[in-house]
Write an enzyme that holds these catalytic residues in place. Structure first.
Site, PDB file in Angstrom:
ATOM      1  N   GLU A 117       6.491   9.824  -0.426  1.00 50.53           N
ATOM      2  CA  GLU A 117       5.731   8.676   0.088  1.00 50.53           C
ATOM      3  C   GLU A 117       4.339   8.636  -0.525  1.00 50.53           C
ATOM      4  O   GLU A 117       3.709   9.679  -0.720  1.00 50.53           O
ATOM      5  CB  GLU A 117       5.630   8.776   1.620  1.00 50.53           C
ATOM      6  CG  GLU A 117       5.040   7.556   2.304  1.00 50.53           C
ATOM      7  CD  GLU A 117       5.271   7.624   3.812  1.00 50.53           C
ATOM      8  OE1 GLU A 117       6.433   7.824   4.224  1.00 50.53           O
ATOM      9  OE2 GLU A 117       4.286   7.498   4.570  1.00 50.53           O
ATOM     10  N   ASP A 119       0.835   6.350   0.268  1.00 51.81           N
ATOM     11  CA  ASP A 119       0.307   5.421   1.272  1.00 51.81           C
ATOM     12  C   ASP A 119      -1.071   4.883   0.946  1.00 51.81           C
ATOM     13  O   ASP A 119      -1.951   5.636   0.501  1.00 51.81           O
ATOM     14  CB  ASP A 119       0.172   6.139   2.628  1.00 51.81           C
ATOM     15  CG  ASP A 119       1.495   6.535   3.225  1.00 51.81           C
ATOM     16  OD1 ASP A 119       2.411   5.712   3.238  1.00 51.81           O
ATOM     17  OD2 ASP A 119       1.608   7.687   3.695  1.00 51.81           O
ATOM     18  N   GLU A 121      -3.217   3.065   3.842  1.00 51.35           N
ATOM     19  CA  GLU A 121      -3.138   2.665   5.246  1.00 51.35           C
ATOM     20  C   GLU A 121      -4.526   2.254   5.740  1.00 51.35           C
ATOM     21  O   GLU A 121      -5.459   3.059   5.720  1.00 51.35           O
ATOM     22  CB  GLU A 121      -2.600   3.812   6.101  1.00 51.35           C
ATOM     23  CG  GLU A 121      -1.152   4.177   5.802  1.00 51.35           C
ATOM     24  CD  GLU A 121      -0.658   5.339   6.641  1.00 51.35           C
ATOM     25  OE1 GLU A 121       0.382   5.185   7.292  1.00 51.35           O
ATOM     26  OE2 GLU A 121      -1.323   6.400   6.643  1.00 51.35           O
TER      27      GLU A 121
END
Length: 354
Positions: A117, A119, A121
């Site tokens: 993953e 990210d 955010e």
């Protein structure tokens, strides 16, 4: 008469040339000359949030809403083995505590126990305080070895669109805000599986993360301000599409996919894969002024910094007692929604043991 017509023709040609030079120069400054936005139907699909995903009439932009009933999200129709993922994004304004708007890549729906993953955010904030955001990286299910960095922005992301991008190629990962590289992770052999290596999809979501997003969960989402609206436009996906060759995964993590060598070479030589001296200076200023947490300097979590960390004295001197920060939440609801959707397709859900 002939001279007048010729003069008008020359004048118009000059205007066209000057306009083209200005546009090209602007794109070169931002490093966007290789970015080709797609229509929503070309490479994206609805993920979750019935009625809370609103596409524009020209199919170039999409709004994601969060209300007291549900958030919303979309996902790329394909998985990519390395890629450049980019979008112009405008975030909700006013009171946004507890809200997470995420733009990220993941394969958690396929590699359930050892997912990768990357990210970006956005973590919201109370009214009058700036949005905060974080970047993160997981490889091979290394969620217990989070690689978070947290920052403030030097502008209000709810007032106008800004471009946020993730480059992921075989040798490095770069997170971009507009034309400023804010974080670079260079792959090292010592990282082993902690460097993301399996094909990933692109996600964009808005959801309620009241338990951790703002001040460690001190401030929750206030739905009197809802619906909260985030908007994405000029979305770009540039990478090696491998969705049709993903379904063979075995317990020893061997999987097959098409040859991505040509795509990888382009990703390693493109403008957005190289940080020039001016951009390097901008990244250094950003990290010195706006980064307020980095796992590389968190001696409580990591007595020995992970192998990819490059210790910069000017950064290290700013951090003290960084282990006080609380972290949490990946995207569990999103991944479950994605898995439910995949069960209805011909491609089976595939998992791999660690």
């Amino acid at each position: 008469m002939r001279d007048s017509i010729y003069y008008l023709w020359i004048n118009n040609r000059l205007r066209v040339i000057i306009t083209m030079v200005v546009i090209v120069s602007w794109r070169c400054v931002l490093g966007l000359e290789n970015i080709s936005p797609i229509f929503f139907d070309e490479g994206l699909s609805h993920l979750f949030g019935e009625g809370n995903l609103i596409r524009s009439p020209d199919d170039r932009s999409v709004r994601l809403l969060l209300d007291k009933y549900t958030g919303s999200g979309f996902i790329s129709s394909s998985m990519y083995n390395h890629g450049f993922f980019s979008s112009l994004i405008k975030l909700p304004g006013a009171y946004t505590a507890g809200i997470v708007v995420a733009f990220y890549t993941s394969n958690g729906d396929v590699f359930v126990k050892n997912h990768d993953e990357l990210d970006i955010e956005f973590l919201g904030n109370v009214e009058g305080k700036p949005w905060r955001f974080q970047t993160n990286m997981y490889g091979n299910g290394s969620t217990n070895r989070g690689r978070e960095e947290r920052y403030r922005l030097w502008f209000d992301p709810s007032k106008e669109f800004h471009r946020y991008s993730i480059l992921w190629n075989p040798t490095k990962i770069i997170f971009w805000v507009d034309d400023v590289p804010i974080r670079e992770v260079k792959r090292k052999e010592e990282m082993k599986g902690d460097y993301p290596q399996k094909p990933m999809s692109l996600y964009a979501t808005i959801w309620d993360a009241s338990s951790w997003a703002t001040s460690g969960g001190k401030f929750a989402v206030d739905y009197t301000f809802s619906p909260f609206v985030s908007e994405f436009k000029d979305i770009a996906l540039d990478g090696c599409n491998v969705s049709d060759s993903i379904p063979t995964v075995s317990g020893d993590n061997n999987y097959s996919y098409i040859n991505c060598s040509i795509s990888d070479q382009l990703l390693m030589t493109s403008d957005y894969s190289t940080i020039n001296p001016k951009q390097a200076a901008a990244m250094r200023r950003f990290r010195e002024r706006y980064m307020y947490y980095s796992y590389c300097y968190d001696t409580i979590r990591y007595v020995v910094p992970p192998p990819e960390c490059v210790i910069v004295k000017a950064e290290k001197d700013r951090f003290k007692d960084t282990g006080r920060l609380k972290f949490g939440g990946s995207h569990p609801k999103v991944h479950r929604a994605r898995r439910r959707r995949r069960k209805n397709r011909s491609m089976p859900v595939v998992s791999a043991d660690q």
